[in-house]
Design a protein around this motif. Structure first.
Motif, mmCIF file in Angstrom:
data_model
loop_
_atom_site.group_PDB
_atom_site.id
_atom_site.type_symbol
_atom_site.label_atom_id
_atom_site.label_comp_id
_atom_site.label_asym_id
_atom_site.label_seq_id
_atom_site.Cartn_x
_atom_site.Cartn_y
_atom_site.Cartn_z
ATOM 1 N N GLN A 124 -7.984 -3.345 7.256
ATOM 2 C CA GLN A 124 -9.158 -2.978 6.478
ATOM 3 C C GLN A 124 -10.421 -2.824 7.302
ATOM 4 O O GLN A 124 -11.625 -2.196 6.792
ATOM 5 C CB GLN A 124 -9.247 -4.105 5.356
ATOM 6 N N GLY A 125 -10.523 -3.292 8.551
ATOM 7 C CA GLY A 125 -11.656 -3.315 9.343
ATOM 8 C C GLY A 125 -12.162 -1.951 9.852
ATOM 9 O O GLY A 125 -13.253 -1.689 9.995
ATOM 10 N N GLN A 126 -11.060 -0.975 9.654
ATOM 11 C CA GLN A 126 -11.338 0.499 10.130
ATOM 12 C C GLN A 126 -12.183 1.132 9.384
ATOM 13 O O GLN A 126 -13.132 1.751 10.340
ATOM 14 C CB GLN A 126 -9.932 1.045 10.571
ATOM 15 N N PRO A 127 -12.123 1.333 8.324
ATOM 16 C CA PRO A 127 -13.155 2.094 7.478
ATOM 17 C C PRO A 127 -14.382 1.486 7.293
ATOM 18 O O PRO A 127 -15.534 1.949 7.177
ATOM 19 C CB PRO A 127 -12.722 2.193 6.260
ATOM 20 N N LEU A 128 -14.346 0.115 7.507
ATOM 21 C CA LEU A 128 -15.908 -0.825 7.636
ATOM 22 C C LEU A 128 -16.697 -0.514 8.649
ATOM 23 O O LEU A 128 -17.855 -0.201 8.789
ATOM 24 C CB LEU A 128 -15.317 -2.041 7.280
ATOM 25 N N LEU A 129 -15.921 -0.261 10.183
ATOM 26 C CA LEU A 129 -16.754 0.024 11.201
ATOM 27 C C LEU A 129 -17.081 1.438 11.180
ATOM 28 O O LEU A 129 -18.189 1.753 11.666
ATOM 29 C CB LEU A 129 -15.535 -0.345 12.347
#
Length: 221
Positions: A124-129
């Motif tokens: 889930q951190g990938q699209p947020l970064l």
């Protein structure tokens, strides 16, 4: 970072210097290329990141380097093209090239973030970064769109902004994107140890501090 503006207000029908048309044509090509590249981001493949801190360090270093170059090039575009009454085509082409190179590099950074999967359980951190880098790119594109609008349709530009004014200032805000990323980071209490979460915050805050209105949400938890 800076705020350079040139007003060309008049009681008559609004108009801009003739060389702005050449500038607008060049900027449209840059915007078109960036838009196409942003739509064709890669699907994560290959091996997952083992050390996610390494990823954030590489993203931070690349972002800082290209934002510095883009900032200087934007300043140069304002001084050498927008603030002049008559400009040679070669100067326009060189100025546009100077902003397009770091801008394309930021798009490459966006692709790099998506190139490999995040560690298992942290996807889930990938699209947020990626969203933080994407917001800066999109806001810069919007700024270029305003320059084109002022050139192609001065009257519409006056209605939108209140005057025929060119503003080139990179004080974009990514607070919402950063807050969502930080909330996710705080949720990774099992996947990422406290010291590593703190290290990641420091790395990204160094890169994105210039685009944050508030930093209160970068809290260690």
């Amino acid at each position: 970072m800076y705020n350079i503006e040139k007003s060309i207000d008049s009681l008559e029908k609004p108009s801009v210097p003739e060389h702005y048309k050449t500038l607008a044509d060049r900027l449209e090509k840059v915007i078109g290329k960036v838009a196409r590249e942003m739509m064709s981001r890669p699907v994560p493949e290959w091996a997952r990141w083992n050390d996610i801190t390494e990823l954030f360090e590489r993203v931070s270093n690349h972002f800082i380097k290209n934002i510095q170059v883009l900032s200087g090039a934007t300043n140069q575009l304002s001084e050498q093209v927008l603030n002049k009454e008559n400009v040679d085509n070669n100067i326009i082409w060189n100025s546009v090239q100077s902003i397009s190179d770091p801008l394309y590099n930021l798009v490459s950074l966006y692709h790099f973030i998506w190139s490999r999967p995040f560690p298992s359980g942290m996807e889930q951190g990938q699209p947020l970064l990626a969203a933080m880098v994407e917001r800066v790119i999109k806001d810069y594109m919007d700024m270029l769109d305003d320059v084109i609008l002022m050139t192609k349709d001065p009257e519409k530009a006056v209605k939108k902004h209140g005057s025929l004014t060119v503003r080139m200032h990179m004080d974009f805000r990514i607070d919402d994107e950063a807050r969502r990323f930080n909330d996710w980071l705080n949720s990774c209490v099992v996947e990422i140890q406290f010291k590593k979460r703190k290290s990641i915050r420091n790395i990204l805050l160094t890169a994105f501090a210039g685009f944050l209105m508030h930093d209160w949400f970068w809290d260690d938890k």
